[in-house]
Design a protein around this motif. Structure first.
Motif, PDB file in Angstrom:
ATOM      1  N   ASP A 131       0.830  -1.206   0.000  1.00  0.00           N
ATOM      2  CA  ASP A 131       0.000   0.000   0.000  1.00  0.00           C
ATOM      3  C   ASP A 131       0.868   1.260   0.000  1.00  0.00           C
TER       4      ASP A 131
ATOM      5  N   ALA B  18      -6.685   2.119   0.861  1.00  0.00           N
ATOM      6  CA  ALA B  18      -5.579   2.552   1.715  1.00  0.00           C
ATOM      7  C   ALA B  18      -5.598   1.794   3.040  1.00  0.00           C
TER       8      ALA B  18
ATOM      9  N   HIS C 231      -0.815   5.928   4.308  1.00  0.00           N
ATOM     10  CA  HIS C 231      -0.552   4.678   3.600  1.00  0.00           C
ATOM     11  C   HIS C 231       0.602   3.954   4.294  1.00  0.00           C
TER      12      HIS C 231
END
Length: 290
Positions: free
Chosen positions: A91, A123, A131
């Motif tokens: 991510d 996210a 993130h």
């Protein structure tokens, strides 16, 4: 049966067996002969590599080896010997099709072109990071000098060098006036005085220098009417008569107070040269012997 007849029979049998073996070997090594003997075996089969079963995936391999983009910018297909496996970047990172085969395929967003691949995974934000990976500015437009590097959801905070601001679009510290979301005047605490030419609409001169009103060791360079902060360093001051850093004692209004000078003189240790030190040691040793 005579011996000559037995010899002829043995020779005939030997030739027959040998011919049969030769035909068998020739048939195994010659695809054309094998095709004539068995029409069910295609000629092309002997020249095609054996296809391995593809792993369960909704995608196919454009080429036997390589990494290939999908409609999702943080996902890609890795093909090894024709086997396709869909993979997902961590991510905050995106797949870069331009990365070489020896480079890590998932990179920071500023290095990746996501044109035509707008979809992203949800996210995975933490308390400190939006993130799992990435660089992010800390503070508002009046406090632009800090940023954090998120690694596996953990934030590591860094300070830009004095006078610089973090540019989130470039992942670097830059002049405050060059960072779009930073108010350089508010952040640096200085506004460039307006020039007469600027009031008349002729614009600013390229560079102008001003000593900081609160710290003699610092000064500002105005570039097209926007301030940039500089520092002369310890025991130095900006001399606006020469537009350069100078000894602090040479700049009017920046000399240290008498009490500071007296303290510096009292705290200074006079250097002792080697000959004096040797004489002191010799004298001390002589007194001990006496």
């Amino acid at each position: 049966m005579s011996s000559s007849s037995s010899t002829r029979l043995s020779t005939i049998l030997f030739v027959g067996v040998a011919s049969f073996l030769i035909l068998q070997v020739y048939g195994q090594r010659n695809p054309f002969f094998s095709q004539q003997q068995n029409r069910q075996q295609p000629l092309a089969q002997s020249n095609q590599p054996t296809q391995k079963p593809i792993l369960k995936s909704s995608s196919q391999c454009p080429e036997p080896y390589g990494r290939f983009p999908t409609s999702q910018c943080d996902a890609y297909i890795e093909c090894i010997d024709g086997q396709a496996e869909e993979k997902l970047c961590a991510d905050g990172l995106l797949f870069n099709p331009a990365a070489g085969i020896h480079a890590f395929p998932c990179q920071y967003p500023i290095d990746v072109d996501c044109q035509g691949r707008t979809t992203l995974q949800p996210a995975q934000a933490t308390e400190d990071c939006p993130h799992q990976y990435g660089y992010y500015k800390i503070g508002d437009s009046k406090n632009c000098g800090q940023f954090k590097n998120c690694v596996d959801g953990r934030a590591f905070v860094f300070d830009c060098p004095e006078g610089l601001a973090f540019d989130e679009t470039k992942y670097r510290c830059d002049w405050a006036d060059q960072v779009a979301d930073c108010d350089a005047e508010a952040y640096l605490g200085f506004t460039c005085p307006q020039e007469p030419d600027a009031r008349s609409g002729l614009g600013f001169s390229e560079y102008r220098y001003f000593r900081s009103p609160v710290d003699c060791s610092k000064y500002f360079v105005c570039v097209e009417g926007r301030p940039r902060a500089y520092s002369c360093g310890e025991d130095r001051a900006f001399n606006d008569l020469i537009n350069a850093c100078d000894g602090i004692e040479n700049v009017t209004g920046c000399e240290p107070s008498p009490s500071v000078v007296a303290y510096q003189k009292s705290s200074n240790v006079k250097p002792v040269n080697l000959n004096q030190q040797q004489k002191q040691q010799s004298s001390f040793q002589t007194q001990r012997r006496g």
